[in-house]
Structures are given as C-alpha cells and as structure tokens.
Design a protein around this motif. Structure first.
Motif, PDB file in Angstrom:
ATOM      1  N   ARG A  12      17.558  -2.448  -1.491  1.00 39.65           N
ATOM      2  CA  ARG A  12      18.807  -2.838  -0.961  1.00 39.65           C
ATOM      3  C   ARG A  12      19.298  -1.356  -0.626  1.00 39.65           C
ATOM      4  O   ARG A  12      19.880  -1.568   0.530  1.00 39.65           O
ATOM      5  CB  ARG A  12      19.213  -3.382  -2.480  1.00 39.65           C
ATOM      6  CG  ARG A  12      19.368  -4.144  -3.226  1.00 39.65           C
ATOM      7  CD  ARG A  12      20.276  -4.321  -3.636  1.00 39.65           C
ATOM      8  NE  ARG A  12      19.700  -3.799  -5.020  1.00 39.65           N
ATOM      9  CZ  ARG A  12      19.196  -4.367  -5.965  1.00 39.65           C
ATOM     10  NH1 ARG A  12      18.116  -5.268  -5.175  1.00 39.65           N
ATOM     11  NH2 ARG A  12      18.712  -4.095  -7.365  1.00 39.65           N
ATOM     12  N   ASP A  13      19.010  -0.507  -0.902  1.00 41.36           N
ATOM     13  CA  ASP A  13      19.712   0.874  -0.107  1.00 41.36           C
ATOM     14  C   ASP A  13      18.954   1.947   1.176  1.00 41.36           C
ATOM     15  O   ASP A  13      19.243   1.913   2.414  1.00 41.36           O
ATOM     16  CB  ASP A  13      18.475   2.480  -1.113  1.00 41.36           C
ATOM     17  CG  ASP A  13      19.659   2.069  -2.061  1.00 41.36           C
ATOM     18  OD1 ASP A  13      21.164   1.200  -1.603  1.00 41.36           O
ATOM     19  OD2 ASP A  13      19.788   3.271  -3.392  1.00 41.36           O
ATOM     20  N   THR A  14      17.455   1.115   1.204  1.00 43.03           N
ATOM     21  CA  THR A  14      16.923   0.995   2.325  1.00 43.03           C
ATOM     22  C   THR A  14      18.386   0.473   4.285  1.00 43.03           C
ATOM     23  O   THR A  14      18.331   0.770   5.018  1.00 43.03           O
ATOM     24  CB  THR A  14      16.073   0.479   2.887  1.00 43.03           C
ATOM     25  OG1 THR A  14      15.497   2.143   1.937  1.00 43.03           O
ATOM     26  CG2 THR A  14      14.948   1.128   4.321  1.00 43.03           C
ATOM     27  N   ILE A  15      18.567  -0.866   3.200  1.00 44.07           N
ATOM     28  CA  ILE A  15      18.673  -2.036   4.255  1.00 44.07           C
ATOM     29  C   ILE A  15      20.385  -1.521   4.465  1.00 44.07           C
ATOM     30  O   ILE A  15      21.153  -1.463   5.622  1.00 44.07           O
ATOM     31  CB  ILE A  15      19.333  -3.383   3.602  1.00 44.07           C
ATOM     32  CG1 ILE A  15      17.449  -4.181   3.854  1.00 44.07           C
ATOM     33  CG2 ILE A  15      20.401  -3.926   4.287  1.00 44.07           C
ATOM     34  CD1 ILE A  15      17.298  -5.682   3.239  1.00 44.07           C
ATOM     35  N   ARG A  16      21.124  -1.366   3.574  1.00 40.99           N
ATOM     36  CA  ARG A  16      22.436  -0.273   3.172  1.00 40.99           C
ATOM     37  C   ARG A  16      22.212   0.950   4.616  1.00 40.99           C
ATOM     38  O   ARG A  16      23.545   0.848   5.312  1.00 40.99           O
ATOM     39  CB  ARG A  16      23.109   0.338   2.184  1.00 40.99           C
ATOM     40  CG  ARG A  16      22.934  -1.071   0.903  1.00 40.99           C
ATOM     41  CD  ARG A  16      23.157  -0.453  -0.131  1.00 40.99           C
ATOM     42  NE  ARG A  16      23.811  -1.605  -0.909  1.00 40.99           N
ATOM     43  CZ  ARG A  16      23.248  -1.473  -2.099  1.00 40.99           C
ATOM     44  NH1 ARG A  16      22.427  -0.788  -2.723  1.00 40.99           N
ATOM     45  NH2 ARG A  16      23.911  -2.598  -3.172  1.00 40.99           N
ATOM     46  N   SER A  17      20.905   1.542   4.592  1.00 46.42           N
ATOM     47  CA  SER A  17      20.872   2.689   5.454  1.00 46.42           C
ATOM     48  C   SER A  17      20.928   2.361   6.959  1.00 46.42           C
ATOM     49  O   SER A  17      20.814   3.077   8.310  1.00 46.42           O
ATOM     50  CB  SER A  17      20.172   3.750   4.968  1.00 46.42           C
ATOM     51  OG  SER A  17      18.865   3.369   4.957  1.00 46.42           O
ATOM     52  N   THR A  18      20.326   1.337   6.897  1.00 49.52           N
ATOM     53  CA  THR A  18      19.745   0.397   7.878  1.00 49.52           C
ATOM     54  C   THR A  18      20.492  -0.052   9.241  1.00 49.52           C
ATOM     55  O   THR A  18      21.917  -0.371   9.848  1.00 49.52           O
ATOM     56  CB  THR A  18      18.474   0.913   7.971  1.00 49.52           C
ATOM     57  OG1 THR A  18      17.965  -0.861   7.632  1.00 49.52           O
ATOM     58  CG2 THR A  18      17.413   2.009   8.178  1.00 49.52           C
ATOM     59  N   TRP A  19      20.014  -1.456   8.998  1.00 54.53           N
ATOM     60  CA  TRP A  19      21.076  -2.358  10.068  1.00 54.53           C
ATOM     61  C   TRP A  19      21.930  -3.025   8.876  1.00 54.53           C
ATOM     62  O   TRP A  19      22.554  -3.367   9.813  1.00 54.53           O
ATOM     63  CB  TRP A  19      19.699  -3.756  10.190  1.00 54.53           C
ATOM     64  CG  TRP A  19      18.985  -4.656   8.906  1.00 54.53           C
ATOM     65  CD1 TRP A  19      17.669  -4.750   8.868  1.00 54.53           C
ATOM     66  CD2 TRP A  19      18.987  -5.240   8.389  1.00 54.53           C
ATOM     67  NE1 TRP A  19      16.978  -4.500   7.655  1.00 54.53           N
ATOM     68  CE2 TRP A  19      18.182  -6.033   7.566  1.00 54.53           C
ATOM     69  CE3 TRP A  19      20.463  -5.938   8.351  1.00 54.53           C
ATOM     70  CZ2 TRP A  19      18.311  -7.121   6.583  1.00 54.53           C
ATOM     71  CZ3 TRP A  19      20.893  -6.896   7.317  1.00 54.53           C
ATOM     72  CH2 TRP A  19      19.573  -7.528   6.281  1.00 54.53           C
ATOM     73  N   GLY A  20      22.016  -3.068   7.659  1.00 53.27           N
ATOM     74  CA  GLY A  20      22.859  -3.147   7.222  1.00 53.27           C
ATOM     75  C   GLY A  20      24.240  -2.237   6.361  1.00 53.27           C
ATOM     76  O   GLY A  20      25.009  -3.011   6.384  1.00 53.27           O
ATOM     77  N   LYS A  21      24.250  -1.343   7.772  1.00 53.82           N
ATOM     78  CA  LYS A  21      25.075  -0.676   8.147  1.00 53.82           C
ATOM     79  C   LYS A  21      26.683  -0.980   8.870  1.00 53.82           C
ATOM     80  O   LYS A  21      27.055  -0.628   9.292  1.00 53.82           O
ATOM     81  CB  LYS A  21      25.089   0.846   7.687  1.00 53.82           C
ATOM     82  CG  LYS A  21      24.307   1.033   8.907  1.00 53.82           C
ATOM     83  CD  LYS A  21      24.179   2.737   9.373  1.00 53.82           C
ATOM     84  CE  LYS A  21      23.332   3.170  10.537  1.00 53.82           C
ATOM     85  NZ  LYS A  21      22.859   4.628  10.002  1.00 53.82           N
ATOM     86  N   GLU A  22      25.701  -1.673   9.853  1.00 49.34           N
ATOM     87  CA  GLU A  22      26.749  -2.160  10.510  1.00 49.34           C
ATOM     88  C   GLU A  22      27.629  -2.785  10.116  1.00 49.34           C
ATOM     89  O   GLU A  22      27.503  -4.506   9.638  1.00 49.34           O
ATOM     90  CB  GLU A  22      25.712  -3.039  11.869  1.00 49.34           C
ATOM     91  CG  GLU A  22      24.199  -2.727  12.367  1.00 49.34           C
ATOM     92  CD  GLU A  22      23.979  -2.343  14.025  1.00 49.34           C
ATOM     93  OE1 GLU A  22      24.420  -2.628  15.102  1.00 49.34           O
ATOM     94  OE2 GLU A  22      22.860  -2.596  14.200  1.00 49.34           O
ATOM     95  N   THR A  23      28.683  -3.328  10.744  1.00 47.86           N
ATOM     96  CA  THR A  23      29.688  -3.891   9.699  1.00 47.86           C
ATOM     97  C   THR A  23      30.886  -4.352  11.300  1.00 47.86           C
ATOM     98  O   THR A  23      31.360  -5.882  11.493  1.00 47.86           O
ATOM     99  CB  THR A  23      30.536  -3.344   9.042  1.00 47.86           C
ATOM    100  OG1 THR A  23      31.538  -1.797   9.659  1.00 47.86           O
ATOM    101  CG2 THR A  23      30.472  -3.062   8.395  1.00 47.86           C
TER     102      THR A  23
END
Length: 248
Positions: A12-23
């Motif tokens: 979860r943290d890795t996604i938050r700091s990679t593609w998941g941080k795009e809003t």
C-alpha cells in the motif's frame, strides 16, 4: 480499487508513493482505495487490525469489510467492491480493479477512457475460450461438479480491468442468479454472460500485459497500461524508469 491483504502495508505504501499518488490526470480526478478483509494474524504487541485502523486514520484510503481476507474469498472481495461502488459513486464514470503487484500507467488509462464507451463497458486483458482446469494440484482447478463446461465465457483477467459505473449494480443483480466460483475474474465473466454483455478488447493488444519482457524497450513503461511485477521494490524501481520515459 486495489485488493490487498491487511498485513501488506508495504504494498500500500509503495503504491501511495508511485502511481497511486496521481490525483489529477489529463484534467480528470482520480481516486484510490485499498480493499481489505479481516485477518487473524497478530504482529508483535499490536494486532494487524489495530495497525490497519491507524493507517486508515492517516491516509483515509482503506475500505475494509467483515470477511476473512484469503485467496478463496476473492470473489467475496470483488462483490464487496461492486457493492461499494454502486452505493458510493453515483457521479463517477469509470472504476478499475487492479492488483497490488501491478504497475499501472494512469496517464495511458485515462487517455484510453477519454475515447471509451460510457455504458456497459469493461476492458482489460480479455481471455476468450480459456480452458477450465481440472487438475486438483492447480490453484485454479474447478471440478466438473462446480463448473461442468469445458471453457469459460470471455472475461477480463483480474490483474487489472476497468469498467463503466453502470455495471456494478447489474453485476450484483446477476450474481443472485449465477452460482459462485472462487476464481473472481471468471465469476465476473459469468455474471457478464448472464447479462448478455461481452467484455471489450482494448484498443491495442499490448496495453494490458501479463509478463514484462526480460529486456523491456526504452519506452516500454510509457507504452503500457498494466504489467505484473515481482515485488514492491520492483514497483519503486520501475516508477523511476517510467518517469524518465515521459518523452516517449
């Protein structure tokens, strides 16, 4: 919508700091949620559940439902996802179910959806005519008693599929008439068949990838929508490479 085990904080943290941080991508607003069941595990003095609650209070991106989070319950997890989307997202155009071990190119995803149908639409890596496995040693085995047909109807592989938001309610309604199987993407395909809706092939066959080439091209990550990775560490590395390919 990212199904992930409760204990897998690293993913979860890795996604938050990679593609998941795009809003916001191409003028479109993107939301991200992690789908969790419950865990019986404990980790040191704090239970997994206590850690998940703390994480949720910090990030506000966790959806948890009261079922045991396990491989055999992935169909339950997927139905929970459809139920939540149906009841909480009345003004959303599309949603995507994507596994936590996937590289997701959100820019290419949004670019594809700008030209996609708005209704009764599902796409991803679509399997057609897939043979039902009967070998008890396979984790994808379905005995004849559970599913007597020789092949599956068309379905979008669970590694990552995207759909218009008029589908969740219909799939939930169909699920009342379709016998459940534990292979979640196949079950969604069975519900789609019941509805008479065929998944749509993506505009290019190489957008949704199952396996990364041994030596990906210089513009590989900029050209795909999904690709399966081996670990969270690899996602962090790939994200750096992808950003360097922005000019492709």
């Amino acid at each position: 919508m990212i199904p992930v085990a409760p204990h897998n904080r690293e993913a979860r943290d890795t996604i938050r700091s990679t593609w998941g941080k795009e809003t916001t991508v191409l003028g479109k607003v993107i939301g991200r949620y992690f789908l969790l069941g419950t865990s019986k595990e404990e980790d040191g003095t704090a239970t997994i559940q206590e850690q998940v609650l703390q994480e949720s209070q910090r990030h506000h991106d966790i959806l948890q439902s009261d079922f045991l989070d396990s491989y055999n319950n992935l169909t339950i997890k997927t139905m929970v996802m459809f139920e939540w989307l149906s009841s909480h997202c009345p003004n959303i155009s599309y949603a995507m179910k994507v596994d936590s071990d996937i590289f997701l190119n959100v820019h290419n995803l949004v670019n594809m959806l700008l030209k996609a149908p708005r209704h009764l639409y599902m796409t991803g890596m679509v399997a057609r005519g897939a043979t039902v496995l009967r070998d008890p040693a396979s984790k994808w085995c379905l005995p004849v008693s559970v599913f007597p047909e020789l092949t599956y109807p068309p379905y979008a592989l669970g590694l990552g599929y995207v759909f218009s938001l008029d589908l969740p309610k219909r799939i939930l309604e169909a699920s009342a008439h379709v016998k459940a199987v534990y292979i979640e993407d196949v079950y969604v395909g069975l519900c789609m068949r019941h509805l008479g809706i065929d998944p749509t092939d993506p505009p290019r066959g190489d957008l949704f990838q199952a396996n990364v080439p041994a030596e990906p091209s210089n513009c590989y990550w900029a050209s795909v929508i999904t690709a399966i990775l081996q670990s969270s560490d690899q996602l962090s590395q790939v994200w750096g490479v992808y950003q360097s390919q922005a000019g492709c």
